[in-house]
Enzyme design. Structure first.
Site, mmCIF file in Angstrom:
data_model
loop_
_atom_site.group_PDB
_atom_site.id
_atom_site.type_symbol
_atom_site.label_atom_id
_atom_site.label_comp_id
_atom_site.label_asym_id
_atom_site.label_seq_id
_atom_site.Cartn_x
_atom_site.Cartn_y
_atom_site.Cartn_z
ATOM 1 C CG ASP A 53 7.374 1.794 -0.025
ATOM 2 O OD1 ASP A 53 6.287 1.474 0.481
ATOM 3 O OD2 ASP A 53 7.666 1.555 -1.213
ATOM 4 C CB SER A 54 3.430 3.380 3.947
ATOM 5 O OG SER A 54 3.907 2.531 4.979
ATOM 6 C CG ASP A 101 8.152 -1.882 1.721
ATOM 7 O OD1 ASP A 101 8.027 -3.031 1.282
ATOM 8 O OD2 ASP A 101 7.190 -1.148 1.998
ATOM 9 C CE LYS A 151 5.897 -4.674 1.727
ATOM 10 N NZ LYS A 151 5.555 -3.955 0.455
ATOM 11 C CD GLU A 172 5.179 -1.754 -3.897
ATOM 12 O OE1 GLU A 172 4.881 -1.316 -5.028
ATOM 13 O OE2 GLU A 172 5.046 -1.096 -2.852
ATOM 14 C CD GLU A 207 -1.620 -1.981 -0.847
ATOM 15 O OE1 GLU A 207 -2.027 -0.835 -0.571
ATOM 16 O OE2 GLU A 207 -0.408 -2.285 -0.899
#
Length: 288
Positions: A66-67, A105, A135, A137, A204
């Site tokens: 999602d960056s 993501d 993915k 978070e 991270e």
């Protein structure tokens, strides 16, 4: 008609995508999990067909992160990224790759409300993209969601430590785990996500001893980004690694200087247009 799975490659001579006749031989989720403690896993982000093509031969996994909200769309953070963005770019990366496992993501707001919500959105991403996994978070609070997804056939890569989707709570992108309490909490998050069935885990922006402790403690491979070389693999945002941006986080090493190369190429192009040396004879169609 053959029913063998096919992928698409980009024909650089014609700029058209065409099916390849060869069956897929992608790295699978079980094989990634088996790499725990073995040869380090190589992962980079990818958002487009062409970049996926260039990265694919060298990477074990491609992360449609999602960056892309910041890298592609110029957003200030990842919170505004949508399911539609992730689905579109995820499908492009799958079309452009052949070897690497593609992980997509799940964007902010698509999985936090309930395991059921997460399943609906994760299954949509896998259906619309052809990716291997999603993915997520977060830590212990989302362990039941990871277990819910994995028990229903959706592989999950976890992400602990600095979690960019929580930027509004964290107050920024600073390194995590400076206090003993926070360090202990991050390790507990990692253990919970691994125990819930995550097949791999991004760590991270944490102090190195935390990343080493997690890597030694959990069963699934760890992928470091600002963590430790002792993780089971590494990931970076490709555009950072290639030097397309002047400002990058401390944990990024620039393995190229593409920003300068692009600027120089554009400067030459603009000069050629203005002095009418471009297009030249080699670029023109002359009558026979």
């Amino acid at each position: 008609m053959s029913t063998r799975p096919q992928t698409l490659t980009f024909d650089t001579s014609t700029s058209r995508a065409n099916p390849t006749p060869s069956p897929m031989k992608r790295l699978t989720v079980p094989r990634i999990r088996q790499r725990k403690g073995g040869e380090p896993l190589v992962m980079l982000t990818a958002y487009t067909v062409r970049m996926a093509q260039l990265l694919d031969p060298h990477c074990d996994m491609l992360l449609v992160g999602d960056s892309l909200g910041q890298v592609i769309y110029g957003l200030p953070h990842t919170v505004a990224v949508t399911m539609e963005m992730m689905a579109a770019h995820g499908a492009a990366v799958v079309r452009g790759s052949y070897h690497a496992a593609v992980i997509v993501d799940m964007p902010f707001g698509s999985y936090e409300a309930s395991p059921e919500q997460a399943f609906v959105n994760a299954s949509r991403l896998l259906k619309e993209t052809g990716a291997a996994a999603v993915k997520i978070e977060g830590g212990r609070v989302l362990a039941p969601t990871v277990e819910f997804l994995t028990s229903r056939g959706i592989p999950v890569m976890a992400h602990v430590g600095l979690t960019p989707q929580a930027v509004n709570i964290l107050g920024g992108y600073g390194v995590r785990g400076k206090s003993p309490e926070e360090a202990k909490s991050i390790v507990e998050d990692a253990v919970a996500m691994s125990d819930a069935g995550a097949f791999s885990m991004v760590i991270e922006g944490v102090l190195e001893p935390i990343a080493i402790e997690i890597t030694n403690k959990i069963d699934c491979p760890t992928i470091g980004i600002g963590a430790s070389a002792q993780c089971d693999g590494q990931v970076l945002v490709t555009e950072d690694m290639l030097g397309l941006f002047d400002r990058v986080p401390k944990f990024v090493k620039k393995f190229g200087n593409m920003g300068m190369s692009v600027e120089e190429a554009v400067r030459e192009y603009a000069s050629g247009v203005r002095d009418r040396s471009f297009p030249g004879p080699d670029q023109l169609y002359e009558p026979v």
